[in-house]
Design a protein around this motif. Structure first.
Motif, PDB file in Angstrom:
ATOM      1  N   PRO A  18      88.481  40.025 -38.530  1.00  0.00           N
ATOM      2  CA  PRO A  18      87.302  40.167 -39.011  1.00  0.00           C
ATOM      3  C   PRO A  18      87.160  40.743 -40.405  1.00  0.00           C
ATOM      4  CG  PRO A  18      87.896  41.980 -37.302  1.00  0.00           C
ATOM      5  CD  PRO A  18      88.935  40.714 -37.361  1.00  0.00           C
ATOM      6  N   SER A  19      88.262  41.301 -40.854  1.00  0.00           N
ATOM      7  CA  SER A  19      88.326  41.862 -42.157  1.00  0.00           C
ATOM      8  C   SER A  19      88.300  40.684 -43.247  1.00  0.00           C
ATOM      9  CB  SER A  19      89.567  42.763 -42.307  1.00  0.00           C
ATOM     10  OG  SER A  19      90.790  41.997 -42.470  1.00  0.00           O
ATOM     11  N   ASP A  72      81.519  31.036 -45.901  1.00  0.00           N
ATOM     12  CA  ASP A  72      81.729  32.711 -45.912  1.00  0.00           C
ATOM     13  C   ASP A  72      81.220  32.780 -47.419  1.00  0.00           C
ATOM     14  OD1 ASP A  72      83.954  31.781 -47.592  1.00  0.00           O
ATOM     15  OD2 ASP A  72      85.463  32.638 -46.480  1.00  0.00           O
ATOM     16  N   TYR A  96      87.488  36.820 -42.242  1.00  0.00           N
ATOM     17  CA  TYR A  96      86.540  35.925 -41.743  1.00  0.00           C
ATOM     18  C   TYR A  96      85.226  36.662 -41.673  1.00  0.00           C
ATOM     19  CZ  TYR A  96      83.861  32.180 -39.676  1.00  0.00           C
ATOM     20  OH  TYR A  96      82.918  31.302 -39.465  1.00  0.00           O
ATOM     21  N   GLN A  97      84.369  36.563 -42.331  1.00  0.00           N
ATOM     22  CA  GLN A  97      83.088  37.179 -42.554  1.00  0.00           C
ATOM     23  C   GLN A  97      82.218  35.986 -42.787  1.00  0.00           C
ATOM     24  OE1 GLN A  97      83.290  40.539 -45.256  1.00  0.00           O
ATOM     25  NE2 GLN A  97      84.516  41.672 -43.550  1.00  0.00           N
ATOM     26  N   VAL A 134      75.477  38.577 -43.850  1.00  0.00           N
ATOM     27  CA  VAL A 134      77.033  38.342 -44.013  1.00  0.00           C
ATOM     28  C   VAL A 134      77.543  39.221 -42.797  1.00  0.00           C
ATOM     29  CG1 VAL A 134      77.402  40.122 -45.755  1.00  0.00           C
ATOM     30  CG2 VAL A 134      79.392  38.097 -45.082  1.00  0.00           C
ATOM     31  N   ALA A 135      78.599  38.741 -42.073  1.00  0.00           N
ATOM     32  CA  ALA A 135      79.053  39.408 -40.973  1.00  0.00           C
ATOM     33  C   ALA A 135      80.046  40.257 -41.352  1.00  0.00           C
ATOM     34  CB  ALA A 135      79.628  38.436 -39.835  1.00  0.00           C
ATOM     35  N   ASP A 136      79.737  41.555 -42.160  1.00  0.00           N
ATOM     36  CA  ASP A 136      80.682  42.451 -42.569  1.00  0.00           C
ATOM     37  C   ASP A 136      80.714  43.588 -41.837  1.00  0.00           C
ATOM     38  OD1 ASP A 136      78.379  43.145 -43.471  1.00  0.00           O
ATOM     39  OD2 ASP A 136      78.960  43.302 -45.578  1.00  0.00           O
ATOM     40  N   ARG A 137      79.749  44.067 -41.055  1.00  0.00           N
ATOM     41  CA  ARG A 137      79.690  44.970 -40.080  1.00  0.00           C
ATOM     42  C   ARG A 137      79.874  44.483 -38.879  1.00  0.00           C
ATOM     43  NH1 ARG A 137      75.887  47.908 -37.478  1.00  0.00           N
ATOM     44  NH2 ARG A 137      76.411  50.030 -37.179  1.00  0.00           N
ATOM     45  N   GLN A 138      81.022  44.700 -38.218  1.00  0.00           N
ATOM     46  CA  GLN A 138      81.214  44.209 -36.678  1.00  0.00           C
ATOM     47  C   GLN A 138      81.570  45.301 -35.804  1.00  0.00           C
ATOM     48  OE1 GLN A 138      83.599  40.694 -36.438  1.00  0.00           O
ATOM     49  NE2 GLN A 138      83.143  40.105 -38.465  1.00  0.00           N
TER      50      GLN A 138
END
Length: 218
Positions: free
Chosen positions: A173-174, A88, A176-177, A189-193
């Motif tokens: 998800p808040s 991350d 683990y990004q 980065v997976a900060d918008r799911q």
């Protein structure tokens, strides 16, 4: 539409096209034990999970420019073991440092300032702050002239406490990004799911119930 004949295209052009369009690709920060007992860490973006029964992850490891095998592959062949550490933003800069072509006796995670802890079922260490560490034993290795495809069976998983929901079933998800590689030195980065579910009508389709096309359209 542009066409590229991969049977005649040079390898570097194939690499550029494949990695530009197939993404984002998750990052595996792979830790192994060297012959001298040193910890080795190497990031890989030719990586994914391919099965849960058996639990299989796959690494694609290319040789160096001179054709010699990289330290990670040599270690995997010798020990039959490795550990995949997910990455991350907290570990992003350390992951990039681990990608430097150090000498075999350099402990890359230590050089990058990352603490480690002993694995439980394989003889290497995992990154202490990784969101998830998957301890693997080699199931098989498929060799090509310039690349080896390593299939590893996951035998143990360590998950950072804050990464799971209250029930311990799904990731939060808040928290683990994960980061993943796009192309060249570009990452995401997976900060918008978001959720994307099948329509309610799909239940009937999956049951094998034939519906007229007109009704499906409605």
């Amino acid at each position: 539409m542009m066409e590229y004949d991969f049977t005649t295209l040079p390898p570097q052009d194939r690499y550029r096209l494949l990695t530009n369009f197939v993404g984002p690709r998750p990052i595996a920060l792979v830790t192994t034990r060297s012959e001298g007992g040193h910890l080795n860490g190497a990031p890989m973006s030719f990586f994914n999970v391919f099965s849960q029964d058996p639990p299989i992850v796959i690494l694609g490891i290319q040789t160096r420019a001179d054709g010699t095998e990289k330290d990670t592959l040599r270690n995997i062949r010798r020990t039959g073991e490795f550990c995949v550490n997910m990455v991350d933003m907290e570990l992003a800069e350390g992951m990039v440092l681990c990608g430097v072509n150090f000498a075999p006796d350099v402990d890359e995670p230590s050089f990058a300032g990352m603490d480690t802890a002993p694995c439980r079922q394989v003889d290497t260490r995992f990154i202490a702050r990784t969101p998830c560490a998957m301890e693997c034993r080699v199931e098989r290795i498929i060799d090509f002239p310039r690349r080896a495809i390593v299939l590893g069976e996951v035998v143990d998983m360590t998950v950072r406490d804050d990464c799971l929901d209250a029930q311990g079933r799904y990731v939060d998800p808040s928290v683990y990004q994960p980061i993943a590689r796009l192309h060249a030195d570009n990452y995401i980065v997976a900060d918008r799911q978001f959720e994307l579910k099948k329509p309610d009508a799909a239940t009937a389709w999956e049951s094998g119930v034939a519906m007229p096309l007109k009704e499906r359209a409605e």
